[in-house]
Design an enzyme around this catalytic site. Structure first.
Site, mmCIF file in Angstrom:
data_model
loop_
_atom_site.group_PDB
_atom_site.id
_atom_site.type_symbol
_atom_site.label_atom_id
_atom_site.label_comp_id
_atom_site.label_asym_id
_atom_site.label_seq_id
_atom_site.Cartn_x
_atom_site.Cartn_y
_atom_site.Cartn_z
ATOM 1 N N ASP A 171 0.800 -1.224 0.000
ATOM 2 C CA ASP A 171 0.000 0.000 0.000
ATOM 3 C C ASP A 171 0.839 1.284 0.000
ATOM 4 O O ASP A 171 0.345 2.338 -0.346
ATOM 5 C CB ASP A 171 -0.946 0.015 1.220
ATOM 6 N N HIS A 172 2.096 1.191 0.357
ATOM 7 C CA HIS A 172 2.920 2.409 0.460
ATOM 8 C C HIS A 172 3.643 2.735 -0.850
ATOM 9 O O HIS A 172 3.506 3.816 -1.390
ATOM 10 C CB HIS A 172 3.973 2.244 1.560
ATOM 11 N N ASP A 179 4.034 -0.908 11.328
ATOM 12 C CA ASP A 179 3.596 0.432 10.951
ATOM 13 C C ASP A 179 3.008 1.097 12.182
ATOM 14 O O ASP A 179 2.244 0.477 12.929
ATOM 15 C CB ASP A 179 2.544 0.361 9.840
ATOM 16 N N ARG A 181 -0.088 13.172 9.771
ATOM 17 C CA ARG A 181 1.244 13.743 10.012
ATOM 18 C C ARG A 181 1.500 14.913 9.074
ATOM 19 O O ARG A 181 1.230 14.823 7.883
ATOM 20 C CB ARG A 181 2.332 12.689 9.771
ATOM 21 N N SER A 199 7.108 7.356 12.980
ATOM 22 C CA SER A 199 6.936 6.070 12.323
ATOM 23 C C SER A 199 7.645 4.926 13.045
ATOM 24 O O SER A 199 8.519 5.127 13.882
ATOM 25 C CB SER A 199 7.462 6.223 10.903
ATOM 26 N N ARG A 249 9.431 2.888 11.321
ATOM 27 C CA ARG A 249 10.466 2.451 10.376
ATOM 28 C C ARG A 249 11.800 2.204 11.069
ATOM 29 O O ARG A 249 12.400 3.099 11.649
ATOM 30 C CB ARG A 249 10.609 3.452 9.214
#
Ligand code: MIC
Ligand code: SF4
Length: 642
Positions: A64-65, A119, A379, A535, A537
């Site tokens: 989806d990203h 996520d 964000r 995030s 990440r």
């Protein structure tokens, strides 16, 4: 004494530890999700762990990203994730099926279960009473392998909602109000639990908007009770069997209390560049705007889209505005196309984007120079839109659509009667874009396909007795993972290529940082409060690791980033006395004295600033387990050794 809802779910999943705020607890994870921007790393790590089949009740890999494919890289990553998923027993949500959090809520979430996602907005699942948390890819890979997930036991904040929202005031305004009250660091180490009469007035998509953006409070997660509204939603998704009623005991106790009267709220906006810079729309005034983007995992439900369509119907987007709309899932987009709402959006001049993260992660639609963009996202960090000098305001779908039509920031209450939108009794169910994994006998022959852009994961090294190096960067408070490791269409395709990514590390703060690291070979970063917010990440740890960063010394850390630093073998240290932050500067030569001993046996770490001729006391606020991970040089090394 009774339990609150968060404690009940934690208790039912507790593998180790005691439910004492701050103490480390280990949790059994029922479900996991990944997305493609963190997924390649997570699955590289899963493959490195040699796990045949995942051990969770359900694991789903979403694409989806990284959906713009202006080169082979993203498509290669998608194929890599698909082959791992099919081989290892993971469902695969194909590109086009929607944003992970929206789809998971619709099709897979189960009240009372634990969900770990690579996520930060995984807490969306709290909208149906899940204990849903974000984590780095490695932690999620470990959970897929049946491993325990460790967190400090959070404090539980009771947010009591009373009254009912006025017309044109949205769920988004509730979470913006909470951000105004608590700030982006107010939720660190806490779970936000919603209670009170006001809860009944909110539908599941509205609850999910609130739990989703609870991530911006820095909270471990947010949760709503599972009640008749939850049942109605699950029934409409043809999943009534997933329902259990869940709520706090009447005599439950909480660590903190906040009350919000819904009837007093007005349309709000978070101003550039922080989600907690919240003001009423009327106070900001009718500022000129250039762009409006509607969508993201915060506001892309059918309910949101129907409201937007009703506002746009029969109108034209103002000539100074570019309006994009990304419905959150294939289910939402199909229903909009069947009921005519999509036609109303298109007729008004909206640019319809695919069901994916899109502009939220800078995957296209960067605003013009100095552009003002209103977004229904979560964000608005500096530079995240892809335009360094753009200003992003976070608003509700109602404010966004009204403003798109008027051409300036608009309080939607000026539009007249509120369009009455009801959720359908039945959603359109078609899971044809979710691939089931191979049967175990077939899975053996499935080849995992790696593309040429997929490089190996950097490994930390065992901790030395002392570390002599330099301060290579000093930054302020609330540094986000978007500062440390930016995203966007140009960089995201390299999420599986750490060496390439490294040239963009800290680009928002100081473009010369990567070169400096290469020249010096190693160093530390000094940060302020809430370092690493945002995030999940792990690239924000793996890339500094690759560049030779050995420690981050900060006033305080965001939860997920601290775990990611530890997992990669970078020391997350705090100042014993916060005022010492002012005594140390970029370029200072330093030695971390006796660091191995202090990590092994507990106790303070002494930083000797050789340039200044001073000593600064540092703390390593780490669990026993985390200490051993650091000593081994990261979780992968630690796991291999044990
Ligand atoms: C984000 O919203 O910043 C992301 C992109 O979804 C991240 C994950 C990532 O960086 O891949 C998140 O929120 O965890
Ligand atoms: Fe995607 Fe944006 Fe949600 Fe992150 S916040 S998962 S980028 S839609």
């Amino acid at each position: 004494m009774g339990y609150n809802l968060a404690q009940k779910i934690i208790k039912a999943h507790l593998v180790s530890g005691e439910m004492i705020p701050g103490a480390e607890i280990g949790l059994r994870i029922d479900q996991t999700l990944t997305q493609d921007a963190t997924g390649t790393m997570a699955y590289l790590q899963l493959e490195a762990m040699n796990i045949d089949r995942v051990k969770t009740e359900l694991s789903v890999a979403y694409i989806d990203h990284n959906t713009l494919q202006n080169g082979f890289e993203n498509a290669d990553d998608h194929r890599f994730i698909q082959t791992v998923a099919q081989k290892r027993g993971i469902r695969f949500s194909r590109p086009g099926n929607g944003i992970c959090h929206q789809v998971h809520l619709e099709r897979f979430g189960v009240p009372g279960k634990t969900l770990l996602g690579s996520d930060s907005h995984t807490p969306t699942g709290g909208g149906i009473g899940m204990l849903a948390m974000g984590a780095g890819g490695l932690d999620v890979a470990v959970a897929m392998g049946g491993g325990t997930y460790y967190i400090p036991m959070p404090k539980i904040v009771k947010v009591e909602l009373t009254g009912k929202l006025s017309p044109w005031v949205a769920a988004k305004d509730i979470i913006l109000e909470l951000l105004r009250i608590m700030t982006v660091k107010g939720g660190v180490g806490k779970i936000v639990e919603y209670t009170g009469e006001g809860v009944k007035t909110l539908s599941v998509p509205e609850r999910a908007t609130i739990t989703n953006m609870g991530a911006e409070l820095g909270a471990t997660t947010s949760i709503f009770p599972s009640d008749e509204t939850t049942l109605a939603f699950l029934k409409a998704q043809d999943r009534a069997d997933a329902y259990t009623e869940l709520k706090a005991d009447d005599d439950a106790e909480y660590d903190e209390y906040i009350a919000i009267d819904l009837s007093k709220l007005v349309p709000l906006a978070a101003m550039p560049h922080m989600p907690d810079k919240v003001k009423p729309v009327t106070e900001i005034g009718p500022i000129h705007i250039d762009q409006v983007c509607i969508g993201s995992c915060t506001n892309s439900s059918l309910l949101d889209m129907m409201k937007v369509a009703a506002i746009l119907k029969g109108k034209t987007v103002a000539e100074n505005v570019s309006l994009t709309i990304s419905p959150g899932s294939k289910q939402v987009l199909t229903m909009l196309s069947q009921n005519g709402a999509l036609a109303d959006m298109i007729a008004a001049g909206a640019r319809i984007l695919e069901s994916a993260c899109g502009p939220c992660i800078g995957m296209g639609q960067s605003p013009n120079s100095k552009g003002i963009s209103l977004r229904t996202f979560n964000r608005n960090f500096e530079g995240r839109s892809g335009t360094a000098d753009a200003g992003v305001y976070l608003v509700s779908p109602e404010v966004a659509a009204a403003s798109a039509v008027k051409g300036c920031l608009t309080d939607p209450r000026t539009l007249g009667d509120f369009p009455a939108i009801m959720l359908p009794d039945k959603f359109l169910i078609n899971d044809n874009m979710v691939l089931l994994p191979d049967a175990p006998d077939k899975a053996k022959d499935r080849e995992v396909i790696y593309g040429p852009n997929i490089k190996s994961v950097p490994l930390g090294h065992a901790l030395e007795k002392e570390i002599s190096t330099k301060v290579l960067l000093k930054v302020g408070d609330n540094i986000t993972t978007d500062h440390i490791m930016p995203a966007g269409a140009k960089i995201l395709p390299y999420r599986s290529n750490v060496p390439y990514l490294s040239q963009f590390c800290f680009g928002v703060c100081d473009k010369a940082f990567p070169e400096r690291c290469k020249k010096e070979g190693s160093g530390i970063v000094v940060g302020g409060a809430n370092y690493g917010q945002g995030s999940s990440r792990e690239h924000a740890a793996l890339v500094p690791l690759y560049l030779g960063i050995r420690a981050v010394v900060a006033k305080s850390f965001a939860r997920m980033h601290k775990a990611n630093l530890t997992n990669s073998g970078i020391l997350p240290l705090t100042f014993a006395n916060e005022a010492d932050y002012d005594r140390i500067d970029e370029g200072d030569a330093i030695t971390l004295l006796n660091v191995h001993d202090a990590i092994l046996n507990g106790g303070d770490i002494m930083l000797k600033d050789i340039t200044k001729g001073i000593e600064i006391t540092l703390n390593a606020d780490l669990s026993d387990r985390a200490r051993h991970i650091i000593l081994a040089g990261g979780l992968l090394n630690y796991t291999a050794q044990n």
